[in-house]
Write a protein that holds these residues in place. Structure first.
Motif, mmCIF file in Angstrom:
data_model
loop_
_atom_site.group_PDB
_atom_site.id
_atom_site.type_symbol
_atom_site.label_atom_id
_atom_site.label_comp_id
_atom_site.label_asym_id
_atom_site.label_seq_id
_atom_site.Cartn_x
_atom_site.Cartn_y
_atom_site.Cartn_z
ATOM 1 N N THR A 231 -42.642 5.176 0.238
ATOM 2 C CA THR A 231 -43.484 4.421 1.155
ATOM 3 C C THR A 231 -42.791 4.323 2.507
ATOM 4 O O THR A 231 -41.560 4.283 2.583
ATOM 5 C CB THR A 231 -43.759 2.998 0.625
ATOM 6 N N VAL A 232 -43.569 4.289 3.555
ATOM 7 C CA VAL A 232 -42.985 4.240 4.883
ATOM 8 C C VAL A 232 -42.880 2.797 5.343
ATOM 9 O O VAL A 232 -41.812 2.281 5.584
ATOM 10 C CB VAL A 232 -43.804 5.074 5.877
ATOM 11 N N GLN A 233 -43.977 2.124 5.444
ATOM 12 C CA GLN A 233 -43.973 0.712 5.813
ATOM 13 C C GLN A 233 -45.323 0.126 5.469
ATOM 14 O O GLN A 233 -46.295 0.839 5.297
ATOM 15 C CB GLN A 233 -43.638 0.514 7.286
ATOM 16 N N SER A 234 -45.364 -1.186 5.387
ATOM 17 C CA SER A 234 -46.616 -1.863 5.080
ATOM 18 C C SER A 234 -47.457 -1.946 6.354
ATOM 19 O O SER A 234 -46.965 -1.693 7.451
ATOM 20 C CB SER A 234 -46.324 -3.258 4.519
ATOM 21 N N PRO A 235 -48.731 -2.300 6.227
ATOM 22 C CA PRO A 235 -49.584 -2.391 7.419
ATOM 23 C C PRO A 235 -49.057 -3.361 8.484
ATOM 24 O O PRO A 235 -49.326 -3.184 9.658
ATOM 25 C CB PRO A 235 -50.929 -2.877 6.862
ATOM 26 N N ASP A 236 -48.287 -4.371 8.077
ATOM 27 C CA ASP A 236 -47.754 -5.310 9.064
ATOM 28 C C ASP A 236 -46.456 -4.817 9.697
ATOM 29 O O ASP A 236 -45.823 -5.540 10.468
ATOM 30 C CB ASP A 236 -47.556 -6.698 8.440
ATOM 31 N N GLY A 237 -46.031 -3.586 9.382
ATOM 32 C CA GLY A 237 -44.873 -2.988 10.023
ATOM 33 C C GLY A 237 -43.547 -3.231 9.328
ATOM 34 O O GLY A 237 -42.510 -2.834 9.820
ATOM 35 N N VAL A 238 -43.545 -3.883 8.172
ATOM 36 C CA VAL A 238 -42.308 -4.166 7.451
ATOM 37 C C VAL A 238 -42.083 -3.067 6.414
ATOM 38 O O VAL A 238 -42.964 -2.757 5.625
ATOM 39 C CB VAL A 238 -42.378 -5.547 6.761
ATOM 40 N N ALA A 239 -40.895 -2.487 6.428
ATOM 41 C CA ALA A 239 -40.560 -1.433 5.470
ATOM 42 C C ALA A 239 -40.055 -2.055 4.168
ATOM 43 O O ALA A 239 -39.469 -3.133 4.165
ATOM 44 C CB ALA A 239 -39.493 -0.516 6.061
ATOM 45 N N PHE A 240 -40.280 -1.355 3.062
ATOM 46 C CA PHE A 240 -39.804 -1.803 1.751
ATOM 47 C C PHE A 240 -38.295 -1.698 1.700
ATOM 48 O O PHE A 240 -37.707 -0.725 2.155
ATOM 49 C CB PHE A 240 -40.430 -0.949 0.644
ATOM 50 N N ARG A 241 -37.652 -2.711 1.142
ATOM 51 C CA ARG A 241 -36.203 -2.685 0.914
ATOM 52 C C ARG A 241 -35.971 -2.626 -0.582
ATOM 53 O O ARG A 241 -36.559 -3.404 -1.335
ATOM 54 C CB ARG A 241 -35.544 -3.936 1.487
ATOM 55 N N PRO A 242 -35.106 -1.704 -1.038
ATOM 56 C CA PRO A 242 -34.820 -1.636 -2.476
ATOM 57 C C PRO A 242 -34.286 -2.969 -2.994
ATOM 58 O O PRO A 242 -33.634 -3.714 -2.275
ATOM 59 C CB PRO A 242 -33.741 -0.552 -2.567
ATOM 60 N N LEU A 243 -34.598 -3.257 -4.249
ATOM 61 C CA LEU A 243 -34.219 -4.528 -4.867
ATOM 62 C C LEU A 243 -33.208 -4.291 -5.986
ATOM 63 O O LEU A 243 -33.103 -3.191 -6.525
ATOM 64 C CB LEU A 243 -35.470 -5.223 -5.414
ATOM 65 N N ARG A 244 -32.517 -5.363 -6.366
ATOM 66 C CA ARG A 244 -31.585 -5.338 -7.482
ATOM 67 C C ARG A 244 -31.787 -6.599 -8.303
ATOM 68 O O ARG A 244 -31.956 -7.683 -7.748
ATOM 69 C CB ARG A 244 -30.127 -5.308 -7.003
ATOM 70 N N ALA A 245 -31.750 -6.467 -9.617
ATOM 71 C CA ALA A 245 -31.787 -7.629 -10.506
ATOM 72 C C ALA A 245 -30.337 -8.032 -10.767
ATOM 73 O O ALA A 245 -29.536 -7.231 -11.232
ATOM 74 C CB ALA A 245 -32.491 -7.288 -11.813
ATOM 75 N N VAL A 246 -30.013 -9.281 -10.441
ATOM 76 C CA VAL A 246 -28.648 -9.772 -10.577
ATOM 77 C C VAL A 246 -28.649 -10.932 -11.562
ATOM 78 O O VAL A 246 -29.401 -11.891 -11.392
ATOM 79 C CB VAL A 246 -28.089 -10.232 -9.208
#
Length: 150
Positions: free
Chosen positions: A34-49
């Motif tokens: 994915t490139v970015q959401s319609p509001d201009g925010v890009a996805f950041r990978p997540l981690r379960a801690v």
């Protein structure tokens, strides 16, 4: 006399943590391109801690003391699983015709490493299966103990 609820609680906590790891890895893989959401925010990978209560301030000796004091008095502290954004640089791909390309023609995709995510999913699945096996073994032992008691 053994309290089987401890074994059940430990296995259930493990299954919950491993399920969170699988869910997060699947979400990362789903958003890898994915490139970015319609509001201009890009996805950041997540981690379960997974963290035990007071893990940030406790020393190793405190954990050992807590483990020894549990005995038959109760269930050990269950780790809390939180989902946090990983601090990973975006993956830049040269696509000059893309509508979201920068001035140099690069498009920023999330820094998701698909190989790492697949290994995480496989290891979490195996750990989940191990917890299921441990819970089933504890269940079988409890049922056999009840049969002996009759």
């Amino acid at each position: 006399f053994m309290d089987y609820t401890q074994a059940f609680a430990i296995s259930a906590a493990g299954m919950s943590a491993e399920r969170a790891r699988v869910d997060v890895a699947a979400l990362n893989l789903a958003n890898a391109n994915t490139v970015q959401s319609p509001d201009g925010v890009a996805f950041r990978p997540l981690r379960a801690v997974a963290r035990t209560p007071d893990a940030a301030t406790a020393a190793f000796a405190d954990f050992m003391g807590a483990a020894e004091s549990i005995g038959a008095t109760g269930i050990p502290a269950v780790p809390a699983v939180t989902v946090e954004a990983a601090d990973v640089a975006p993956r830049l791909v040269y696509e000059p015709g893309h509508p979201f390309a920068d001035a140099k023609g690069f498009v920023a995709y999330p820094g998701v490493d698909t190989a790492v995510e697949m290994v995480t999913m496989m290891s979490a699945t195996r750990a989940y299966e191990a917890n299921v096996a441990a819970m089933n073994a504890a269940r079988t032992l409890a049922l056999k103990a009840l049969e002996i008691g009759n």
